[in-house]
Enzyme design. Structure first.
Site, mmCIF file in Angstrom:
data_model
loop_
_atom_site.group_PDB
_atom_site.id
_atom_site.type_symbol
_atom_site.label_atom_id
_atom_site.label_comp_id
_atom_site.label_asym_id
_atom_site.label_seq_id
_atom_site.Cartn_x
_atom_site.Cartn_y
_atom_site.Cartn_z
ATOM 1 N N ALA A 66 0.839 -1.277 -0.216
ATOM 2 C CA ALA A 66 0.121 -0.127 -0.051
ATOM 3 C C ALA A 66 0.864 1.080 0.059
ATOM 4 C CB ALA A 66 -0.893 0.058 1.214
ATOM 5 N N GLY A 112 0.283 -4.842 0.973
ATOM 6 C CA GLY A 112 -0.842 -4.853 0.081
ATOM 7 C C GLY A 112 -0.470 -5.510 -1.144
ATOM 8 N N GLU A 115 -1.080 -9.072 -0.511
ATOM 9 C CA GLU A 115 -2.523 -9.319 -0.226
ATOM 10 C C GLU A 115 -3.290 -9.402 -1.452
ATOM 11 O OE1 GLU A 115 -2.285 -6.150 2.957
ATOM 12 O OE2 GLU A 115 -3.133 -7.502 4.094
ATOM 13 N N GLU A 135 4.446 -5.420 7.495
ATOM 14 C CA GLU A 135 3.722 -4.132 8.120
ATOM 15 C C GLU A 135 4.179 -4.208 9.742
ATOM 16 O OE1 GLU A 135 2.229 -6.550 6.066
ATOM 17 O OE2 GLU A 135 0.826 -5.337 4.952
HETATM 18 N N1 COA Z 1 4.564 3.104 -0.637
HETATM 19 C C1 COA Z 1 5.095 3.955 -0.938
HETATM 20 N N2 COA Z 1 5.978 4.198 -1.858
HETATM 21 C C2 COA Z 1 6.892 3.235 -2.183
HETATM 22 C C3 COA Z 1 6.680 2.007 -1.564
HETATM 23 C C4 COA Z 1 5.209 1.840 -0.677
HETATM 24 N N3 COA Z 1 4.937 0.907 -0.195
HETATM 25 N N4 COA Z 1 7.398 0.873 -1.896
HETATM 26 C C5 COA Z 1 8.360 1.759 -2.489
HETATM 27 N N5 COA Z 1 8.036 2.954 -2.631
HETATM 28 C C6 COA Z 1 8.693 3.943 -3.376
HETATM 29 C C7 COA Z 1 9.951 4.387 -2.594
HETATM 30 O O1 COA Z 1 9.579 5.499 -1.808
HETATM 31 C C8 COA Z 1 10.773 5.345 -3.763
HETATM 32 O O2 COA Z 1 10.208 6.558 -4.124
HETATM 33 P P1 COA Z 1 11.253 7.485 -4.359
HETATM 34 O O3 COA Z 1 12.084 7.259 -5.444
HETATM 35 O O4 COA Z 1 10.314 8.689 -4.584
HETATM 36 O O5 COA Z 1 11.907 7.853 -3.038
HETATM 37 C C9 COA Z 1 10.603 4.180 -4.953
HETATM 38 O O6 COA Z 1 9.312 3.631 -4.621
HETATM 39 C C10 COA Z 1 11.498 2.995 -5.023
HETATM 40 O O7 COA Z 1 11.771 2.295 -4.174
HETATM 41 P P2 COA Z 1 13.146 2.363 -3.021
HETATM 42 O O8 COA Z 1 12.823 2.098 -1.650
HETATM 43 O O9 COA Z 1 13.913 3.385 -3.454
HETATM 44 O O10 COA Z 1 13.679 0.828 -3.823
HETATM 45 P P3 COA Z 1 14.742 -0.385 -3.224
HETATM 46 O O11 COA Z 1 15.105 -1.064 -4.234
HETATM 47 O O12 COA Z 1 15.995 0.477 -2.523
HETATM 48 O O13 COA Z 1 13.966 -0.969 -2.050
HETATM 49 C C11 COA Z 1 11.818 -2.188 -1.275
HETATM 50 C C12 COA Z 1 12.785 -1.565 -2.658
HETATM 51 C C13 COA Z 1 10.679 -2.900 -1.820
HETATM 52 C C14 COA Z 1 12.666 -3.123 -0.286
HETATM 53 C C15 COA Z 1 11.479 -0.937 -0.619
HETATM 54 O O14 COA Z 1 11.113 -0.126 -1.604
HETATM 55 C C16 COA Z 1 10.471 -1.183 0.409
HETATM 56 O O15 COA Z 1 10.745 -1.567 1.544
HETATM 57 N N6 COA Z 1 9.048 -0.631 0.295
HETATM 58 C C17 COA Z 1 8.149 -0.824 1.236
HETATM 59 C C18 COA Z 1 7.856 -1.954 1.321
HETATM 60 C C19 COA Z 1 6.667 -2.003 2.523
HETATM 61 O O16 COA Z 1 6.737 -1.894 3.695
HETATM 62 N N7 COA Z 1 5.382 -2.456 1.982
HETATM 63 C C20 COA Z 1 4.165 -2.601 2.892
HETATM 64 C C21 COA Z 1 3.663 -1.236 3.021
HETATM 65 S S1 COA Z 1 2.226 -1.566 4.216
#
Ligand code: COA
Length: 260
Positions: A66, A112, A115, A135
């Site tokens: 999400a 999400g 999910e 989460e």
């Molecule tokens: N919500 C909002 N933005 C998100 C996102 C999310 N769930 N997941 C990734 N993004 C965005 C990042 O903020 C980043 O945006 P920016 O370039 O404007 O800063 C972009 O997507 C790329 O992500 P980034 O974190 O730089 O890539 P990465 O390869 O370093 O890491 C992940 C990849 C998937 C490990 C990392 O993005 C992550 O942990 N995301 C969140 C996962 C999460 O907790 N999901 C559950 C949400 S309830």
């Protein structure tokens, strides 16, 4: 169908929906959820479409969760509303769709995103996929059905481990756990989804929708799945597809299903 955050491509009997926010790793914001709801609703009314394939844009993510930026400041009431609306509009909606939906998990499927994949009727993954419910590492719990569907798919112990550690598992681990049915290469993912969709398309659409309802009944509070199965089994006998399917078998030919 024209949208801002998703792409819908209809070819023959297959609708491919691509979640298309690659710069945000296809994170599910409110608008994307609304667009997916509209797309699925419309697709259900197109009787020519026999299967939906759901995939993420790019080579890195199916959906990375999400959109955290949208709810970071929410109150408890707003949080509960977010989960309720999302579950109704998208996750429960897909699960109960009469057209089968295959999730093609092509990278990160987190929170999400996992999910969403779990709300689909079944899942396949590319070998670069990583799946998890992170989460609790954000101080929250899964809110789009993850605490319910993950134990259904992988069993309570494995689900507890995944949810409580907030860890990610690989595509192969997901296959071993029963979370995805097949693992293939990234290039092979869509062809495999299309092959499976082709097998579905050969069968009776009306029987498929009765089967989806009967299987789902097993997981519905207060519903006796065996009774639903008996009802739906009976319903099939009233259809042209049943007459055609059984007649074709007895005449040693392929059925030509017409019911929608
Ligand atoms: N919500 C909002 N933005 C998100 C996102 C999310 N769930 N997941 C990734 N993004 C965005 C990042 O903020 C980043 O945006 P920016 O370039 O404007 O800063 C972009 O997507 C790329 O992500 P980034 O974190 O730089 O890539 P990465 O390869 O370093 O890491 C992940 C990849 C998937 C490990 C990392 O993005 C992550 O942990 N995301 C969140 C996962 C999460 O907790 N999901 C559950 C949400 S309830």
């Amino acid at each position: 169908m024209k949208f801002k955050n998703i792409l819908v491509d209809i070819q023959d009997t297959i609708a491919k929906i691509t979640i298309n926010r690659p710069k945000k790793l296809n994170a599910l914001n409110k608008d994307t959820i609304q667009e997916l709801h509209i797309a699925f609703k419309e697709i259900q009314s197109y009787t020519d479409i026999k299967t939906v394939i759901l995939i993420g844009s790019g080579e890195k993510a199916f959906v990375a969760g999400a959109d955290i930026s949208e709810f970071a400041h929410f109150s408890g009431k707003e949080g509960a509303n977010l989960a309720r609306e999302g579950q109704e509009k998208l996750f429960d909606f897909i699960e109960n769709l009469s057209t089968p939906v295959i999730a093609a998990v092509n990278g990160f499927a987190l929170g999400g995103g996992l999910e969403l994949a779990m709300a689909c009727h079944f899942r396949i993954a590319s070998d670069n996929a990583k799946m998890g419910l992170p989460e609790v590492s954000l101080g929250v719990i899964p809110g789009y059905g993850g605490t319910q569907r993950l134990p259904q798919l992988v069993g309570k112990g494995k689900a507890m481990e995944m949810i409580l550690t907030a860890g990610m598992i690989s595509a192969d681990e997901a296959k071993d756990a029963g979370l995805v049915n097949y693992v293939t290469t990234l290039e092979g993912l869509l062809p495999l989804a299309e092959k499976l969709a082709g097998k579905i398309a050969r069968n009776s659409s009306v029987a498929i929708s009765e089967a989806i309802e009967a299987v789902n009944a097993n997981y519905k509070e207060g519903v006796n799945g065996y009774y639903v199965e008996i009802e739906n089994f009976g319903n099939c006998f009233e259809t042209e597809d049943f007459k055609e399917g059984t007649t074709a078998f007895l005449e040693k030919r392929k059925p030509n299903f017409s019911e929608e």
